[in-house]
Scaffold this active site. Structure first.
Site, PDB file in Angstrom:
ATOM      1  N   THR A 182       0.857  -1.183  -0.544  1.00 56.58           N
ATOM      2  CA  THR A 182       0.176   0.237   0.272  1.00 56.58           C
ATOM      3  C   THR A 182       0.927   0.832  -0.044  1.00 56.58           C
ATOM      4  OG1 THR A 182      -2.157  -1.275   0.822  1.00 56.58           O
ATOM      5  CG2 THR A 182      -1.806   1.048   1.581  1.00 56.58           C
ATOM      6  N   HIS A 211       6.386  -5.424  -9.449  1.00 64.08           N
ATOM      7  CA  HIS A 211       5.910  -4.676 -10.019  1.00 64.08           C
ATOM      8  C   HIS A 211       7.150  -3.432 -11.106  1.00 64.08           C
ATOM      9  CE1 HIS A 211       3.599  -1.637 -12.781  1.00 64.08           C
ATOM     10  NE2 HIS A 211       3.675  -1.015 -11.238  1.00 64.08           N
ATOM     11  N   TYR A 266       1.419   2.247 -18.145  1.00 67.70           N
ATOM     12  CA  TYR A 266       1.402   3.366 -17.855  1.00 67.70           C
ATOM     13  C   TYR A 266       2.030   4.957 -16.834  1.00 67.70           C
ATOM     14  CZ  TYR A 266       1.913   2.266 -12.718  1.00 67.70           C
ATOM     15  OH  TYR A 266       2.840   1.612 -11.714  1.00 67.70           O
ATOM     16  N   TRP A 298      -5.765  -5.136  -3.763  1.00 72.98           N
ATOM     17  CA  TRP A 298      -5.253  -4.083  -3.489  1.00 72.98           C
ATOM     18  C   TRP A 298      -5.879  -2.714  -4.080  1.00 72.98           C
ATOM     19  CZ3 TRP A 298      -3.154  -5.163  -9.963  1.00 72.98           C
ATOM     20  CH2 TRP A 298      -1.849  -5.712 -10.139  1.00 72.98           C
ATOM     21  N   ASP A 350     -24.682 -25.193  -7.015  1.00 73.94           N
ATOM     22  CA  ASP A 350     -25.669 -26.343  -7.498  1.00 73.94           C
ATOM     23  C   ASP A 350     -25.103 -27.861  -7.297  1.00 73.94           C
ATOM     24  OD1 ASP A 350     -24.413 -25.115  -9.741  1.00 73.94           O
ATOM     25  OD2 ASP A 350     -26.758 -26.743 -10.984  1.00 73.94           O
ATOM     26  N   THR A 374     -25.299 -31.983  -7.084  1.00 75.72           N
ATOM     27  CA  THR A 374     -26.778 -33.920  -7.422  1.00 75.72           C
ATOM     28  C   THR A 374     -25.988 -34.107  -5.669  1.00 75.72           C
ATOM     29  OG1 THR A 374     -25.723 -34.850  -8.731  1.00 75.72           O
ATOM     30  CG2 THR A 374     -27.058 -33.970  -9.679  1.00 75.72           C
ATOM     31  N   GLY A 401     -16.129 -29.909 -10.519  1.00 79.00           N
ATOM     32  CA  GLY A 401     -14.234 -30.155 -10.340  1.00 79.00           C
ATOM     33  C   GLY A 401     -13.560 -28.503  -9.557  1.00 79.00           C
TER      34      GLY A 401
END
Length: 838
Positions: A49, A225, A256, A357, A545, A547, A562
């Protein structure tokens, strides 16, 4: 004397943006005795940060990440720490312009306005120091801005302290985490031991080390970075604000540039992936700047300076402008690029708030606090759930391999179906060699290599007259063979490898009660019944959802996908009784599953078994054990592709033999090996079957999804109270099935939407329901049996009208007319389910 309290309701470890936000929101939700600590000083303890670039672009193709970002911006604005300056993602190539058109669709789908495509000349007007001659255009979002994340953290900490619910301990190092009986119990720090049954690891790049102290995993790596500040810039010397010009993302070169006072900040995602281990991060005392600001490696950045010079020659080419600051800054990356949030599956009460981030920090803090207090968040966080990882995905080798591949994709053009290339081939089904011989094109899920289609089925394309897709983007990661396999299955029969299923057995005298608490459907059914059921959140939305087969009085088998299997495993483990009367056993790697479906499926199956598999004896929605030669096969008569057939389960070491037996028997009946492209897309969509993480998310209800049952069981279950309320209310939206009327684009090329595109009126006006949700395509794909391209979408109730043709789908900045074919769950193909129940 110790500065730390002896006990706390919760301990949050980490005073970065997410730790500050989480602790603050827990106090807002009524929790008291919160301890927020960090080994570093405040306001900047030395994590990511502290050196973040702090700009926030709003639009992401992920709805989850976009919602977290928008919520964060709302909070930043509320704290008056957000400076709106606008942002432009520029394109040097036509491929990037196409991606920016796709971004326009995502912005409309998620409700972000205003946004626009801009010309090079318009970019020059907004950013006068740019060389527009090398650009084709851009994507402009006026709502982009810069935040003071350290000030935001200070404000949230102060408000938490003033509420009386929070104690903040800077310069406090964690030495150990105490775990007893599978639950977190205490935090041992340099200022004393704190007894606590809720602990949150919000330590950014250090999070794996903290989790390991408790025997848990937070799969992320510290990744470099690079960024530099150059200045002073003559053009910026008279600026009255820290940033007065839009931020520029030079997407094609993965960079950028943004104004930062009198300087220009240049950041890069174009350099090689530079991965570190958390153990390599220096202490605060040993760090030259901060622990997460590593020495700058100039050679890695030199090529990017050439690109920056091309775009902004006025500034970068000015010899009076020098480098003021340059770092290899550490950021957190995960194997799939998403945050790592939620209660860890290894240790109860130990939560993760990692790989977050600045742009989504406060949104994550609020959402995770809601999850901890209420059991769910107002934003569906299934893609960020720490429980999603399979064991191999938690290994350091896998995390490094995937993040090394992922880093250059930060600004990449990522296809919705794009496959990972790293760390493949880990999990093979017993049929793998057979599938290779058939020319299988493998896609990976949860480490399993699954055939998506088979190249040896290419002759079927001509036989069935399947058209290719002319547009490269639409045909990428797709083949007309998928549609041909589908039609062959509908005509005869298809054989499917379903080994990637996650399979759990719940056993014991308390098994029935545990499952009744967990799922919506009635589980007190006869032995041999197969039950399809949603799993609900406390608010009545969808958590999953799946079975469930009842194999005995005290034995049930859960079968789920999976990809979401490990999160489902945790859902059910959390409902097990404390008295040990029920347990869950993961038998995924003990069994393999083969699917056999199509009008000739019964002919094939009956030819290899003496057991009666007639409809009268073996009805739909039942399971039983068959003898197939010397193999005992658990056969479950259900279908996800909408045709007669069975899922066949055998011990994994016997899978190849069962495949061979069925394959040989199927020759006379036209049996075709079919890939997951049929199973997961074409077959499913023709039957309007819903899928978790597509149609089924926590922000939608069972009623809206068209899945309400005639009655609700008497037994209590998670989400029951909310579900009963939803049944009495008018739904704000209804899940509908639509088909495209005309695929022709402006240049005459037929286009095929892939999913997540906005549904609009014909004039482009977006649709918004009574709860403020935009309509968008939840699933898209071919319906080969119908000769149509099928879309599923939730429509506002007043727009959910069968036969309506006043709507459109917006794809790549063009609109295509659609018809609402079905409102609700009725299948568009074989609506009476004659085939599946034959």
């Amino acid at each position: 004397m110790s500065d730390a309290p002896s006990a706390a309701r919760a301990v949050v470890i980490g005073c970065g943006i997410v730790g500050n936000s989480l602790a603050y929101h827990l106090t807002r939700l009524g929790w008291t005795d919160i301890v927020l600590l960090d080994k570093g000083p405040l306001p900047n303890p030395g994590g990511s940060t502290g050196h973040a670039s702090n700009f926030i672009f709003l639009v992401d193709h992920s709805k989850e990440m976009t919602q977290l970002t928008l919520e964060s911006v709302r909070q930043y604005r509320e704290m008056d720490v957000f400076t709106e300056c606008g942002g432009i993602e520029v394109a040097r190539t036509e491929e990037r312009m196409e991606e920016l058109r796709r971004r326009m669709a995502s912005a409309k789908a998620w409700g972000i306005e205003p946004v626009s495509l801009v010309t090079p000349a318009e970019i020059k007007e907004l950013v006068p120091y740019i060389d527009e001659s090398i650009l084709l255009g851009g994507f402009y979002t006026p709502g982009v801005g810069v935040v003071d994340s350290l000030q935001a953290g200070t404000i949230m900490r102060q408000q938490g302290i003033e509420s009386g619910g929070m104690t903040v301990l800077p310069n406090t190092e964690v030495h150990a985490l105490g775990v007893e009986g599978g639950r977190i119990r205490r935090v041992e720090t340099s200022k004393g031991t704190i007894e606590a049954e809720t602990v949150v690891v919000a330590c950014g790049v250090w999070s794996p080390l903290l989790a390991a102290l408790a025997g848990a995993h937070i799969p992320l790596v510290p990744m470099v970075h690079q960024m530099i500040d150059v200045g002073p810039v003559p053009r910026f010397e008279k600026s009255s604000r820290a940033i007065e010009f839009p931020i520029v993302r030079d997407m094609d070169v993965f960079m950028y540039e943004r104004q930062d006072g009198t300087s220009l900040e240049i950041g890069s995602y174009a350099h090689r992936s530079i991965v570190h281990d958390p153990e390599e991060i220096p202490s605060i005392e040993a760090a030259a700047l901060s622990p997460t600001e590593f020495p700058f490696t100039q050679a890695d950045f030199d090529p990017q300076m050439v690109d920056a010079l091309d775009l902004m020659p006025e500034i970068v080419g000015d010899e009076s402008v020098g480098v003021k600051y340059a770092i290899n800054g550490l950021i957190s990356l995960t194997p799939d690029g998403m945050p790592v949030l939620g209660e860890t599956p290894e240790v109860r009460g130990l939560w993760s708030a990692a790989a977050v981030w600045v742009k989504e920090g406060p949104g994550v803090g609020k959402s995770l606090a809601e999850w901890m207090v209420h059991g769910e968040s107002h934003i569906d966080l299934h893609s960020s759930d720490v429980a999603r990882f399979h064991d191999h995905q938690k290994t350091r080798a896998h995390v490094k391999a995937r993040t090394t591949e992922a880093f250059p994709k930060t600004y990449g053009i990522i296809h919705p179906a794009e496959q990972w290339s790293s760390d493949r081939g880990l999990r093979h089904s017993p049929m793998h060699e057979r599938e290779q011989a058939l020319g299988a094109v493998f896609y990976e899920v949860a480490g399993w290599e699954r055939p998506h289609w088979y190249e040896t089925n290419a002759p079927l394309v001509e036989r069935y007259g399947v058209e290719p897709r002319e547009a490269e983007w639409d045909s990428r990661w797709w083949s007309p063979i998928i549609n041909a396999e589908h039609l062959a299955m509908r005509d005869h029969a298809g054989l499917f490898d379903l080994s990637a299923f996650a399979i759990f057995d719940v056993i014991g005298p308390g098994a029935l009660d545990a499952l009744q608490r967990s799922v919506l459907a009635q589980m007190d059914v006869a032995v041999g019944r197969v039950v399809y059921t949603p799993v609900l959140s406390p608010g009545g939305g969808f958590r999953s959802d799946l079975t469930i087969m009842r194999l005995g009085d005290e034995e049930f088998r859960i079968v789920t996908g999976g990809a979401h299997g490990m999160a489902d495993r945790k859902l059910f483990c959390d409902q097990l009784p404390d008295d040990g009367t029920a347990s869950l056993v993961d038998v995924t790697t003990a069994w393999t599953t083969i699917g056999l479906w199509g009008p000739r499926a019964r002919d094939i199956l009956s030819s290899v078994t003496s057991d009666d598999v007639s409809h009268e004896t073996f009805g739909f929605g039942t399971c039983r054990t068959l003898e197939i030669g010397s193999q005992l096969v658990l056969a479950s008569r259900i279908s996800y592709v909408g045709d007669l057939g069975w899922e066949l389960y055998v011990p994994i070491e016997q899978g190849a033999r069962l495949w061979d037996v069925l394959w040989e028997a199927g020759v006379a009946h036209g049996l075709t090996a079919c890939g997951i492209g049929v199973y997961g897309t074409t077959g499913r969509l023709e039957k309007c079957y819903r899928a978790f993480a597509a149609e089924l998310e926590s922000e939608y209800t069972v009623v809206e999804a068209g899945m309400s049952r005639p009655t609700v069981k008497e037994q209590d279950f998670v989400g029951k109270e909310a579900h009963l309320r939803h049944r009495e209310e008018e739904p704000a939206a209804i899940l509908c099935t639509l088909t495209i009327d005309d695929h022709a684009s402006g240049n005459g090329v037929k286009r095929y939407p892939l999913g997540r595109e906005p549904i609009t009126l014909r004039d482009g006006t977006p649709l918004t329901d009574a709860r403020g949700r935009r309509s968008y395509v939840t699933s898209a794909g071919a319906g080969p049996s119908l000769g149509k391209h099928i879309l599923m979408a939730y429509l506002p109730r007043e727009r959910a009208v069968e036969g309506s043709s006043d709507l459109a789908v917006e794809y790549m900045h063009e609109r295509y007319p659609v018809t609402v074919d079905v409102v609700g769950a009725r299948p568009i193909f074989d609506p009476d389910n004659t085939r599946i129940r034959s």
